[in-house]
Design a protein around this motif. Structure first.
Motif, mmCIF file in Angstrom:
data_model
loop_
_atom_site.group_PDB
_atom_site.id
_atom_site.type_symbol
_atom_site.label_atom_id
_atom_site.label_comp_id
_atom_site.label_asym_id
_atom_site.label_seq_id
_atom_site.Cartn_x
_atom_site.Cartn_y
_atom_site.Cartn_z
ATOM 1 N N GLN A 651 7.467 -6.986 -4.661
ATOM 2 C CA GLN A 651 7.985 -7.441 -5.944
ATOM 3 C C GLN A 651 7.085 -6.835 -7.026
ATOM 4 O OE1 GLN A 651 9.417 -11.561 -6.292
ATOM 5 N NE2 GLN A 651 8.211 -11.720 -8.144
ATOM 6 N N ILE A 652 7.611 -5.870 -7.755
ATOM 7 C CA ILE A 652 6.828 -5.143 -8.764
ATOM 8 C C ILE A 652 7.337 -5.509 -10.145
ATOM 9 C CG2 ILE A 652 6.113 -2.859 -9.596
ATOM 10 C CD1 ILE A 652 7.428 -2.524 -6.323
ATOM 11 N N THR A 653 6.435 -5.942 -11.010
ATOM 12 C CA THR A 653 6.784 -6.261 -12.392
ATOM 13 C C THR A 653 6.207 -5.176 -13.293
ATOM 14 O OG1 THR A 653 6.663 -8.613 -11.848
ATOM 15 C CG2 THR A 653 6.671 -8.022 -14.187
ATOM 16 N N TYR A 697 -1.319 1.521 -2.196
ATOM 17 C CA TYR A 697 -0.233 1.473 -3.169
ATOM 18 C C TYR A 697 -0.661 0.844 -4.495
ATOM 19 C CZ TYR A 697 4.134 0.559 -5.509
ATOM 20 O OH TYR A 697 5.125 0.512 -6.455
ATOM 21 N N SER A 698 -1.509 -0.170 -4.444
ATOM 22 C CA SER A 698 -1.922 -0.852 -5.681
ATOM 23 C C SER A 698 -2.544 0.123 -6.667
ATOM 24 C CB SER A 698 -2.912 -1.980 -5.357
ATOM 25 O OG SER A 698 -2.281 -2.981 -4.597
ATOM 26 N N SER A 699 -3.395 1.023 -6.167
ATOM 27 C CA SER A 699 -4.038 2.010 -7.049
ATOM 28 C C SER A 699 -3.010 2.990 -7.616
ATOM 29 C CB SER A 699 -5.112 2.778 -6.276
ATOM 30 O OG SER A 699 -6.115 1.903 -5.822
ATOM 31 N N ALA A 700 -2.083 3.446 -6.757
ATOM 32 C CA ALA A 700 -1.057 4.388 -7.213
ATOM 33 C C ALA A 700 -0.160 3.739 -8.267
ATOM 34 C CB ALA A 700 -0.214 4.853 -6.022
ATOM 35 N N MET A 701 0.192 2.476 -8.055
ATOM 36 C CA MET A 701 1.055 1.765 -9.001
ATOM 37 C C MET A 701 0.360 1.622 -10.361
ATOM 38 S SD MET A 701 2.050 -2.221 -8.874
ATOM 39 C CE MET A 701 0.289 -2.507 -9.143
ATOM 40 N N ARG A 702 -0.924 1.288 -10.335
ATOM 41 C CA ARG A 702 -1.652 1.140 -11.602
ATOM 42 C C ARG A 702 -1.741 2.469 -12.332
ATOM 43 N NH1 ARG A 702 -4.786 -2.678 -8.618
ATOM 44 N NH2 ARG A 702 -6.239 -1.050 -7.963
ATOM 45 N N SER A 703 -1.928 3.542 -11.573
ATOM 46 C CA SER A 703 -2.018 4.870 -12.183
ATOM 47 C C SER A 703 -0.699 5.270 -12.838
ATOM 48 C CB SER A 703 -2.414 5.896 -11.116
ATOM 49 O OG SER A 703 -2.406 7.196 -11.643
ATOM 50 N N CYS A 711 1.962 -6.113 -8.816
ATOM 51 C CA CYS A 711 2.710 -6.046 -7.558
ATOM 52 C C CYS A 711 2.243 -7.131 -6.602
ATOM 53 C CB CYS A 711 2.531 -4.676 -6.909
ATOM 54 S SG CYS A 711 3.220 -4.549 -5.240
ATOM 55 N N SER A 712 3.175 -7.672 -5.833
ATOM 56 C CA SER A 712 2.823 -8.545 -4.711
ATOM 57 C C SER A 712 3.647 -8.107 -3.517
ATOM 58 C CB SER A 712 3.106 -10.003 -5.047
ATOM 59 O OG SER A 712 4.487 -10.204 -5.232
#
Length: 732
Positions: A651-653, A697-703, A711-712
């Protein structure tokens, strides 16, 4: 004199990460005068997040228990983590609690882990109330969150408060208080977060219409639970507050509704009314059903080939028959009464200098220090040297006894583990244990030298005892140890503990996915044993059916990974005696635990004993065990290997301008986009993706989102892995 159990509340605070659970707990301690200064998560000064890792990351990792008074009620409160990697802490807490406060963020609403903890509470039949927190945040939307609680969780929320405004001070109608629909008063908190001042005043005209509308709606929802309430309403008479509270309490305790409150814990708004609601609507131990268990002395629950008696899967069939269809399991109950024989459940273990602390919920009877209790699951006796009150995760006050309803820590136990029952040695009972999810990720670690290796083995054994979702297996050939957990963060925290808390020196490899194995098709096979050992002939044949199997129904998530069954004709027309059938089943249950063709744990597999052949003189126990094992191996090979990989629900906001980049990245990771929805000024992406493609993935999403997306992810299911993954493990 026994304590008045009607004045006791055993509750937990559960939610998605960052909804404000720990802040709510901290405010409760402050307003109840159990603490003189409010701790802050961002500063690492909260009572319940007392671990260095928790303070550093600003998240809850370990459940913590605190006790405090509120008016005439005593509250045992367990603060739990919100991150999916530590969901076992929620699982074990809900297993022993009588009620829960579920916290939702007014801006983010119902999130992925919100759904998980709600399902967990459903599974353990825990009555709950909901708090819509962070009403003073930008984008807060009380009505939308209330609607989501009903639509996404399948709940029956009843709003007993509405917010007076929502959002931060600079918006046109900021959040400045709470309107109590029962008292019909505006409640404000003029002193802010460092004050305990609560002021009640008449509802201002600007909120009068909304208050009247929601009060009518609240009463309409309650009419179905009280004829008296309905009659007063039909007669146009005034409905007394006491009757409304009585109906709310009864419907909440019986899991028919969930009262909904609102506030901003960070700024000290709404916590006193929340505690009033805990006392008024959540059950005391006497209102909970007597705890159920089985008689461990019965033939039906003995023997290593059976699964743990009293487990969820046993209970799903009513617990009336033994796992092998023999004598019925005798059910027992214990009331929350000091006059009943003692029984309790170990739900957490913490290391301590003078010995491990065993957290125990006492369900019945009384327990005193320097006494002996029975662990019926292991059929051994344990010594209880000391009993302690828990504060956060530490010993607080030594007690001279514990009684029904208490949550305490015991010193002196040695062999018990999480989920074990403790009971009176003269009147044994075995309670339902606690089921934990399987690990989904693993990594190899290797000690730097032989001395460190010895220390590492001891520490890992201790961590395994504390954390039921942590696994550690040593590979004798490579010298590496494979550690497994619930996610990247889980393993990262374990590594930090090994290095910081225990001073161990080791090398760690990259994390890898924990795959499972199943079969592609149904086959029927025969295993034959025809051997002469030391002059003794062993002859037998066993016929099996091996097939893929996917459990269905409400308890599918707790079904065993492999089902071993017996065709009713196996012991009649199938040629096997009941004695040999039992031997074959025992051997198959043992064989299925050893993994599949590629060595991964088996999942979604059914093995059925169809029959066999018994030789007049040469059939032996060894022959049938050997034939069963050979038939099972043959069945796995002929049915074909299917590799199953863990799938995560994401779930990505994200702000709208970054949605395209994030969707493109997800598609490259083999993700399936299920839906998108608008929430406030952001877009929420719901997707399913293989865990193997989500490392980092968390790092890629933030970038990709310039740090603006959140994200969760939670474990969702297992699905067939791509052919190239299977071929890699097959060595092709």
């Amino acid at each position: 004199m026994p304590a008045d159990l009607t004045k006791l509340r055993n509750i937990g605070v559960i939610a998605h990460i960052d909804a404000g659970k720990t802040t709510v707990t901290e405010r409760m301690l402050f307003v109840s005068s159990a603490k003189h200064r409010v701790g802050e998560v961002d500063k690492g000064t909260t009572t319940t997040d007392d671990d260095a890792e928790e303070a550093e990351r600003g998240i809850t990792i370990y459940s913590a228990c605190v006790q405090f008074p509120w008016k005439d009620v005593r509250v045992n409160l367990i603060d739990t983590p919100g991150h999916v990697d530590f969901t076992a802490e929620v699982e074990r807490s809900l297993r022993v609690l009588d009620g829960a406060v579920v916290v939702f963020s007014a801006r983010e609403g119902v999130e992925a882990q919100s759904e998980t903890v709600w399902r967990q509470a459903n599974r353990y039949h825990v009555p709950r109330i909901a708090l819509i927190n962070k009403m003073d945040r930008e984008g807060a939307n009380w009505e939308e969150v209330l609607s989501e609680i009903e639509s996404r969780l399948g709940a029956k929320p009843v709003a007993i408060q509405i917010p007076a405004g929502q959002g931060p001070p600079h918006v046109a109608n900021p959040f400045r208080g709470i309107i109590d629909l029962i008292k019909q008063k505006l409640i404000t908190f003029p002193g802010g977060k460092d004050s305990r001042e609560v002021v009640e005043s008449p509802i201002p005209d600007e909120f009068a219409d909304d208050a009247a509308l929601y009060r009518d709606q609240m009463l309409e929802q309650l009419y179905g639970y009280s004829d008296e309430l309905m009659e007063l309403a039909l007669g146009g008479e005034e409905i007394p507050e006491a009757l409304i509270r009585k109906v709310l309490r009864s419907a909440t305790v019986h899991l028919q509704i969930q009262p909904v409150l609102c506030g901003s814990a960070l700024h000290g708004m709404g916590v006193e009314p929340l505690l009033d609601a805990v006392a008024a609507y959540l059950p005391h131990p006497l209102e909970m059903p007597p705890v159920e268990g089985v008689d461990p002395t019965g033939k039906a629950v003995k023997g290593k080939s059976k699964r743990r008696a009293g487990s969820v899967s046993d209970r799903s069939s009513g617990g009336e028959e033994s796992p092998e269809g023999g004598e019925p399991v005798k059910k027992l109950v214990r009331k929350p009464d000091i006059a009943e024989p003692f029984c309790g459940l170990v739900f957490k273990i913490l290391p301590y200098k003078t010995g491990d602390l065993y957290w125990v919920r006492v369900y019945s009877g009384e327990l005193k220090p320097n006494s002996r209790v029975l662990n019926p699951g292991k059929d051994l006796k344990e010594n209880v040297a000391q009993i302690w009150r828990i504060h956060a995760s530490k010993k607080d006050e030594q007690l001279d006894h514990a009684e029904a309803g208490d949550i305490v820590a015991l010193l002196g136990l040695r062999d018990s583990v999480t989920g074990d029952t403790l009971c009176d040695t003269r009147t044994p009972i075995l309670l339902e244990s606690i089921e934990f999810p399987d690990t989904v990720i693993s990594m190899a670690i290797e000690a730097e030298n032989s001395e460190e290796k010895k220390k590492l083995a001891g520490v890992l054994e201790m961590l395994r005892k504390q954390d039921p979702t942590f696994r550690a297996i040593e590979n004798e050939e490579t010298g590496e140890t494979l550690i497994s957990g619930m996610g990247e963060l889980h393993l990262e925290v374990i590594q930090h503990r090994l290095a910081r808390d225990f001073g161990l020196k080791f090398r760690a490899r990259q994390p890898r996915v924990s795959y499972r194995e199943s079969v592609a098709r149904k086959v029927e096979v025969t295993g034959e044993c025809n051997r002469n050992t030391n002059g003794v002939q062993h002859t037998a044949a066993v016929r099996l059916r091996v097939e893929p199997f996917t459990p269905t129904g409400p308890l599918a998530h707790v079904a065993p990974p492999v089902v071993v069954s017996v065709d009713p004709a196996a012991a009649t027309t199938g040629g096997l005696t009941s004695e040999f059938v039992n031997l074959v089943v025992e051997e198959l249950e043992s064989a299925t635990e050893g993994g599949g063709t590629l060595g991964f744990p088996l999942l979604r597999l059914k093995v059925t004993v169809l029959g066999g052949e018994v030789h007049e003189t040469d059939s032996t126990d060894i022959a049938f065990r050997t034939a069963a094992s050979l038939a099972f191996d043959k069945g796995l090979r002929e049915a074909g290997v299917v590799m199953l990989e863990p799938i995560m629900a994401l779930q990505i906001t994200t702000p709208d301008e970054h949605m395209g980049d994030l969707v493109g990245d997800l598609q490259q990771r083999r993700a399936m986009i299920e839906r998108t929805e608008q929430r406030g000024g952001a877009t929420v992406i719901h997707a399913q993706a293989p865990l193997a493609n989500l490392f980092g993935y968390s790092s890629a999403m933030r970038s990709l989102s310039q740090g603006r997306a959140g994200c969760s992810m939670t474990p969702s299911d297992y699905a067939p892995a791509p052919d190239d993954v299977v071929q890699k493990f097959l060595g092709e």
